[in-house]
Design an enzyme around this catalytic site. Structure first.
Site, PDB file in Angstrom:
ATOM      1  N   CYS A   9       3.402   2.685   8.921  1.00 54.16           N
ATOM      2  CA  CYS A   9       3.885   2.814  10.295  1.00 54.16           C
ATOM      3  C   CYS A   9       2.700   3.000  11.244  1.00 54.16           C
ATOM      4  O   CYS A   9       1.767   3.754  10.967  1.00 54.16           O
ATOM      5  CB  CYS A   9       4.833   3.991  10.394  1.00 54.16           C
ATOM      6  N   CYS A  49      10.462   0.992  11.251  1.00 54.83           N
ATOM      7  CA  CYS A  49      10.319   2.239  10.511  1.00 54.83           C
ATOM      8  C   CYS A  49      11.655   2.986  10.540  1.00 54.83           C
ATOM      9  O   CYS A  49      12.213   3.241  11.624  1.00 54.83           O
ATOM     10  CB  CYS A  49       9.218   3.095  11.129  1.00 54.83           C
ATOM     11  N   CYS A  52      11.117   6.624  12.490  1.00 53.21           N
ATOM     12  CA  CYS A  52      10.872   6.781  13.927  1.00 53.21           C
ATOM     13  C   CYS A  52      11.288   5.556  14.746  1.00 53.21           C
ATOM     14  O   CYS A  52      11.061   5.514  15.956  1.00 53.21           O
ATOM     15  CB  CYS A  52       9.408   7.106  14.189  1.00 53.21           C
ATOM     16  N   CYS A  75      -1.440 -11.722  -2.360  1.00 53.83           N
ATOM     17  CA  CYS A  75      -2.245 -12.682  -3.118  1.00 53.83           C
ATOM     18  C   CYS A  75      -2.934 -13.709  -2.215  1.00 53.83           C
ATOM     19  O   CYS A  75      -4.062 -14.127  -2.483  1.00 53.83           O
ATOM     20  CB  CYS A  75      -1.383 -13.385  -4.156  1.00 53.83           C
ATOM     21  N   HIS A 102       2.795 -18.021  -5.668  1.00 54.92           N
ATOM     22  CA  HIS A 102       1.588 -17.257  -5.954  1.00 54.92           C
ATOM     23  C   HIS A 102       0.398 -18.160  -5.651  1.00 54.92           C
ATOM     24  O   HIS A 102       0.513 -19.394  -5.705  1.00 54.92           O
ATOM     25  CB  HIS A 102       1.551 -16.801  -7.413  1.00 54.92           C
ATOM     26  N   ASP A 119      -8.261 -14.846 -10.523  1.00 53.15           N
ATOM     27  CA  ASP A 119      -7.188 -14.208  -9.754  1.00 53.15           C
ATOM     28  C   ASP A 119      -7.721 -12.887  -9.226  1.00 53.15           C
ATOM     29  O   ASP A 119      -7.803 -11.895  -9.944  1.00 53.15           O
ATOM     30  CB  ASP A 119      -5.953 -13.982 -10.626  1.00 53.15           C
TER      31      ASP A 119
END
Length: 967
Positions: A9, A49, A52, A75, A102, A119
């Site tokens: 947040c 959020c 809030c 990724c 991916h 990776d």
């Protein structure tokens, strides 16, 4: 970079804004702000959020500049930033897009001439099986893109490409494979036109593409991965990974195996344990010290943390929280064995096999202090057998090694003796060590011969064979025999070769000399096992005591070669399970010309029978069959009998296809007309897919290895060459039931009885010779010497059990409850064992020497000292040192001109210019101390200037040295 499932947040006053778990997704929008546009955000995720109600955004940036500032993402961000770093360093890099959501990168390796999978969000390099085999992803397309080309890389990441299921997933994107191929060619051509690719680059891309297609075809033919990988995805939250079905199948497997791993007594050792250190004097120094703490500086980044050195050679196979044991020959000072154990009982079992008189160095290391519970557990493991085994080491404090609160227990002593120089030390500060110096009896030094380690390379080389002995051009074309003759001439010359302990070479490579710095040896990716042929594999030849060198380990002149593989067929008939195979396969089989032959005759004198389930209509079968034919033909050449026989079990649709397919095979075959029998054989072994290879022991009819393993093993062996094929057969034979092995041993002994000495090779004799040298002989139970020794040693296991029973009977007779009596009997017997271990009397021995406790040795040689040693090795010819420094400096200044280009950083030791360095004694050690690295490749040893080296500082060091050694 930090992995981000949801953004934290942005409201600084909001509670729980650390991990973003309180965020609720509102959807995705396009880039709107200036930061989002300049950062190349393809989309922006919007969250609210829950605590809030603040709206938060997560722009999916693509710009490396922006990512370097934000340093968070998934990724895509990881792959973008990692790829940018690779390109900045001069590496050819391509971005891999997986259609199942991916991305990762591939980096072109100049050294290996292939693309390496990388990776970055998982932190793994060259593990292409991680997605299909580890995560369980159902792949379909994986596309690789660079700035000037596009290529499909799917086949690198699957071994199921030709399966119906995999092809069905691909048909969701393209109607057929031809369409897919045309699309990628068009995309690559369009990129090439946009970037105006030069002719040289086009030729390079075409060359890479052809090599890659050849590799893809090879690996797809096997249908299996070369190695297992069971880890699920690491990056991302558990819920996020579960939603994407990327957890893998490792959890259940790990839980099932956790207890099993704990029960195993782990042992570690070097690939090659024996090593004969060179020595210019009669003294042998053994130093045992804790693993070097981080507070102690090291001379170079490659400082060896080994806790035992013998004659200056670091030789301990170390384990964290383990026991390292090094065994040294008392006559020659040769390092014989180096092992590490996780349990003191395992070390004791090993030491029980070591012959009397051997020198032994031990380091028991524990990272953490033990609490009371741990000490109690350790006490339980020191049983009577372990105490008895360790009592042969005079002065070895078992309690200190097992229960002391000190981090380290160090010891040097002698088996079956308690010499005055035996030294031990308990230490907690890691800054103390022990040093023992022994005077070897060199009046009649033991005979030493060269032993050949095939597919083996040293850690580093010293120099190459001098030009005066054999010119470099001749070395590159010489046979193994010619190289051996030249090396022997060099050693007989006696000038400046006292530190040389052997050499390493391969076809088309020089003869590189090796010394104490060359240990430990490493495996190389060799192909064959015939020493006398010019096979493309590294072979390291090093001096060892004669008993450790097989009698047939000789490099002979090619004109007179008699291969060690000839005349080794056993001279006895194998009693195969006739009834079993006739019941399984019928009375008749087909031979290569499709003529019938009775099953008993067809399988006569074969050790293993492999059933090959295959069909012509099957694509993977057509890919695997040529490999199996190559595998079979080579084994038939090596072992015409007493080896492997293959029976083809067809799944073809008709007789014509069977005949066409079988006509190419050298195997036996089940007649196609007997379909009911073929169906029965399939059901017996549960064959559900083809190709399938079932390997069976011919004596017992039992399966030796699973079909999946056997198919994978054959594929790997054919890739690695003839030696691997022969080794695989031996591995399979080692897996047959014990009853079969015993039967064959009896038959072999019967066949050999009364036979005189053979002129052929005899490996078994050589193995027996080495075994008798490395292992002590146990006295027979009825031996008088054993009876005399027994009175001066601990009770045997049988005697201990009898003593417990005796005490138990006495306690029960006195009225003690049986359970309590049993516990008390064990306690008393153990106490008696410990007391008797303290009364074992050992002689002092014949060795003279000294032992001392001293501060931790940290030998740090300055660059100036290393240069001076090199000058002495070259008869104080400063000009030679100066020439080496000048040449090496030119390589560094070339890198300074283009630091990001990896081509300027690596060079073969035998190239025309660098050979001026290689051929000068002491030069390799000087350059490695200056910051160069030296490693082996498939074709030569290679020097490299690492990326982390400060080039300006290195040039300054060269300049300072050249003031002293300028020509």
């Amino acid at each position: 970079m930090v992995w981000c499932n949801q953004p934290p947040c942005s409201n600084a006053n909001c509670k729980g804004n650390e991990d973003g778990k309180q965020m609720k997704s509102k959807g995705v929008r396009g880039p709107e702000t200036e930061e989002e546009k300049t950062g190349g955000a393809s989309r922006v995720e919007v969250y609210t959020c829950k605590l809030c109600n603040t709206e938060n955004t997560f722009p999916r940036f693509n710009s490396p500049r922006t990512l370097f500032k934000s340093r968070r993402g998934r990724c895509g961000e990881f792959a973008n930033l990692f790829g940018a770093y690779c390109r900045a360093l001069g590496f050819d890099t391509r971005y891999i897009l997986d259609f199942t959501d991916h991305v990762w990168t591939e980096v072109w390796s100049v050294r290996q001439q292939r693309w390496l999978h990388a990776d970055s969000c998982e932190g793994l390099i060259d593990r292409p099986n991680m997605y299909e085999q580890g995560w369980g992803k159902k792949l379909n397309y994986a596309i690789g893109a660079t700035h000037d080309s596009v290529a499909e890389t799917t086949k690198r990441y699957t071994r199921k490409f030709y399966s119906d299921e995999f092809q069905a997933r691909r048909r969701e994107f393209a109607p057929d494979e031809n369409t897919s191929e045309r699309v990628f060619l068009q995309m690559s051509g369009a990129l090439g036109q946009m970037n105006s690719i030069k002719k040289g680059r086009l030729e390079e891309l075409e060359k890479r593409g052809k090599a890659e297609e050849k590799f893809f075809g090879m690996v797809q033919s096997s249908g299996v991965w070369d190695a297992e990988y069971r880890e699920g995805r690491i990056s991302g939250s558990l819920a996020w990974k579960a939603a994407r079905y990327e957890l893998g199948d490792n959890k259940e497997k790990r839980e099932g195996e956790e207890g099993k791993d704990d029960e195993q007594e782990f042992m570690h050792s070097f690939f090659v344990e024996s090593f004969y250190p060179s020595s210019r004097h009669n003294d042998l120094t053994i130093v045992v010290q804790p693993q070097m703490p981080s507070s102690v500086p090291s001379a170079t980044p490659k400082a060896n943390p080994a806790c035992v050195t013998v004659g200056g050679v670091p030789c301990a196979a170390t384990l964290t929280n383990g026991i390292s044991v090094v065994v040294v020959d008392e006559e020659s000072g040769c390092i014989l064995q180096s092992k590490a154990f996780s349990q003191l009982s395992s070390a004791g079992t090993f030491l029980d096999t070591v012959p009397d008189g051997r020198i032994v160095a031990v380091c028991c290391y524990r990272e953490e202090e033990q609490d009371a519970a741990t000490k109690d557990n350790k006490n339980k493991t020191i049983d009577a057998s372990t105490s008895r085994n360790l009592s042969r080491l005079g002065g070895f404090n078992i309690d200190a090694a097992s229960t002391s609160t000190s981090h380290c227990f160090l010891f040097v002593g002698q088996m079956h003796y308690y010499p005055h120089w035996a030294t031990s030390l308990e230490t907690s500060d890691n800054l103390q060590s022990i040093k023992v110096t022994l005077q070897l009896k060199t009046s009649s030094p033991p005979k030493a011969r060269l032993r050949s380690e095939i597919n083996t390379v040293p850690a580093v080389v010293s120099t190459r064979l001098p030009e005066s002995i054999m010119p470099l051009k001749t070395q590159l074309t010489a046979s193994n025999f010619q190289k051996r003759v030249a090396f022997n001439a060099y050693m007989e010359n006696g000038s400046n070769n006292s530190s040389v302990i052997g050499y390493t070479t391969r076809p088309d490579a020089p003869v590189y000399l090796i010394d104490n710095q060359s240990f430990p040896f490493q495996r190389s990716g060799g192909q064959t096992c015939n020493l006398n042929a010019n096979d493309a594999s590294w072979v390291t030849h090093h001096f060892l005591p004669d008993p450790l060198v097989p009698d047939d380990d000789e490099v002979t002149e090619e004109a007179n070669i008699v291969s060690s593989r000839t005349n080794v067929t056993p001279k006895f008939d194998i009693p195969i399970a006739d009834d079993y195979f006739m019941g399984l396969l019928g009375n008749q089989l087909l031979v290569q010309n499709a003529m019938p032959i009775d099953t008993t005759s067809a399988l006569a004198n074969t050790r293993l029978v492999a059933l090959y389930f295959s069909a012509q209509w099957c694509g993977p079968c057509r890919g695997f069959t040529p490999l199996l034919i190559e595998f079979y033909n080579h084994l038939k050449e090596v072992s015409p009998t007493h080896g492997l026989e293959i029976v083809f079990v067809s799944s073809d649709k008709d007789e014509g296809h069977f005949q066409q397919y079988y006509g190419k095979m050298p195997f036996l075959a089940l007649p196609f007309s007997n379909r009911a029998l073929a169906k029965h054989v399939n059901s017996v072994f549960g064959v559900r897919g083809i190709p399938s290879l079932v390997v069976i022991d011919s004596l017992s009819g039992r399966i030796v290895t699973s079909p999946d393993e056997s198919k994978r093993d054959v594929h790997q062996a054919c890739q690695r060459g003839e030696q691997a094929i022969e080794r695989l057969l031996l591995n399979w034979l080692d897996k047959v039931p014990v009853e079969s092995k015993s039967m064959l041993d009896i038959l072999a002994l019967s066949a050999n009885s009364g036979v005189g000495s053979s002129t052929g090779k005899n490996t078994s004799i050589s193995n027996a010779k080495a075994e008798s040298y490395l292992m002590r002989k146990k006295l027979p139970a009825d031996s008088k010497d054993r009876e005399e020794t027994k009175s001066n040693c601990l009770l045997s296991t049988e005697d201990s059990a009898a003593r417990v029973k005796e005490i138990f009977s006495h306690l029960v007779a006195t009225g003690l409850e049986p359970n309590a009596a049993a516990a008390e009997a064990i306690k008393r017997a153990t106490s008696e064992q410990k007391k008797s271990s303290m009364t074992v009397k050992l002689e002092e021995g014949r060795f003279s020497g000294t032992g001392e406790m001293c501060a931790l040795e940290t030998v740090i040689n300055t660059i100036e000292e290393v240069a001076e040693v090199m000058c002495q090795l070259n008869a104080r010819d400063k000009a030679k040192v100066g020439n080496v420094l000048s040449t090496a400096k030119k390589y560094v200044t070339n890198v300074q001109k283009d630091p990001s280009n990896p081509r300027f950083r690596t060079f073969r030791l035998s190239n025309r210019i660098f050979d001026g360095i290689t051929s000068t004694p002491g030069s390799i050690e000087l350059l490695t101390n200056l910051g160069f690295t030296v490693f082996h490749s498939d074709v030569d040893f290679v020097a490299s200037i690492p990326l982390w080296v400060d080039l300006d500082l290195m040039v300054n060091v060269f300049d300072n040295l050249l003031k002293t050694y300028s020509s």
